[in-house]
Design a protein around this motif. Structure first.
Motif, short mmCIF file in Angstrom:
data_model
loop_
_atom_site.label_atom_id
_atom_site.label_comp_id
_atom_site.label_asym_id
_atom_site.label_seq_id
_atom_site.Cartn_x
_atom_site.Cartn_y
_atom_site.Cartn_z
N ALA A 1 0.83 -1.21 0.00
CA ALA A 1 0.00 0.00 0.00
C ALA A 1 0.86 1.26 0.00
O ALA A 1 0.57 2.23 -0.71
CB ALA A 1 -0.94 -0.01 1.21
N ALA A 2 1.96 1.22 0.76
CA ALA A 2 2.84 2.40 0.82
C ALA A 2 3.57 2.62 -0.51
O ALA A 2 3.84 3.77 -0.90
CB ALA A 2 3.85 2.24 1.94
N ALA A 3 3.87 1.53 -1.23
CA ALA A 3 4.61 1.65 -2.50
C ALA A 3 3.69 1.76 -3.71
O ALA A 3 4.15 1.97 -4.82
CB ALA A 3 5.53 0.44 -2.67
N ASP A 4 2.38 1.60 -3.53
CA ASP A 4 1.36 1.67 -4.57
C ASP A 4 1.31 0.46 -5.50
O ASP A 4 0.47 0.42 -6.39
CB ASP A 4 1.49 2.95 -5.43
CG ASP A 4 1.11 4.19 -4.64
OD1 ASP A 4 0.26 4.08 -3.74
OD2 ASP A 4 1.68 5.26 -4.94
N SER A 5 2.21 -0.54 -5.37
CA SER A 5 2.11 -1.77 -6.18
C SER A 5 3.09 -2.81 -5.65
O SER A 5 4.08 -2.49 -5.00
CB SER A 5 2.37 -1.49 -7.65
OG SER A 5 3.75 -1.48 -7.94
N GLU B 1 6.77 -2.39 -6.93
CA GLU B 1 7.60 -1.34 -6.33
C GLU B 1 8.17 -1.72 -4.97
O GLU B 1 9.08 -1.07 -4.48
CB GLU B 1 6.79 -0.04 -6.20
CG GLU B 1 6.26 0.51 -7.51
CD GLU B 1 7.38 0.89 -8.46
OE1 GLU B 1 8.39 1.47 -8.01
OE2 GLU B 1 7.24 0.57 -9.65
#
Length: 193
Positions: A26-30, A33
């Motif tokens: 969630a913090a990296a968006d994918s 990542e």
């Protein structure tokens, strides 16, 4: 370092590894990542638990040896830890082994062909033969490695345990280091391979 700290903080808080991994996603968006998979989180937790467990096991082993000595004053041991958390070398012999040596000390076998898998320690055993032709255990050792100083310590420790009495002969697994340690500690003992 941030990832390790986060994993450990989440573990202490009781957050499941899958939820911890999802927080990184969630913090990296994918997933792409993040740079690691969920199994990394599980492996890190397992590795940390194993390290803590091994540290505790060395301390517990020391406590066990002390309890054995408290139960029987003829129990002999010496234990050396590295940094209070892993075994450097240890030797122990119970009262029965010490008494047996007085009767069956003509020729003693010393063998270090066994390694413990979990702790990566070498197991050494002193074995004699009783009057029935049966093997009798005369002492055991755990060692971090096999070097001349360690073998010298071990044979000196074993001699102290056995009241300074050396056997007439020692059979070994033909390791030159063991032979040299025997020469240093028991120069008059016949060495047989």
């Amino acid at each position: 370092m941030f990832v390790h700290c986060t994993i450990e903080t989440h573990k202490e808080a009781g957050i499941r590894p899958s939820k911890t991994y999802q927080s990184f996603v969630a913090a990296a968006d994918s997933h792409r990542e993040v740079g690691f998979i969920e199994k990394y989180v599980r492996n890190h937790i397992t590795r940390e638990v194993r390290n803590i467990s091994e540290k505790d096991n060395a301390k517990e082993f020391g406590k066990y040896l002390v309890r054995m000595k408290e139960k029987n004053q003829n129990f002999f041991f010496e234990l050396n830890l590295e940094g209070d958390h892993c075994i450097k070398h240890a030797f122990w012999a119970n009262a029965r082994s010490r008494a047996a040596f007085d009767y069956f000390r003509d020729v003693v076998s010393f063998d270090t062909t066994y390694n413990t898998n979990r702790y990566n320690l070498v197991l050494g055993s002193f074995v004699g033969v009783n009057h029935h032709g049966k093997s009798t255990l005369l002492g055991c050792a755990l060692m971090k490695n096999e070097d001349i100083q360690l073998f010298k310590w071990l044979f000196e420790c074993w001699l102290r345990c056995m009241g300074g009495k050396a056997p007439k002969g020692i059979l070994t697994n033909q390791c030159a280091l063991i032979q040299r340690a025997i020469e240093l500690c028991m120069p008059t003992t016949i060495r047989r391979n």
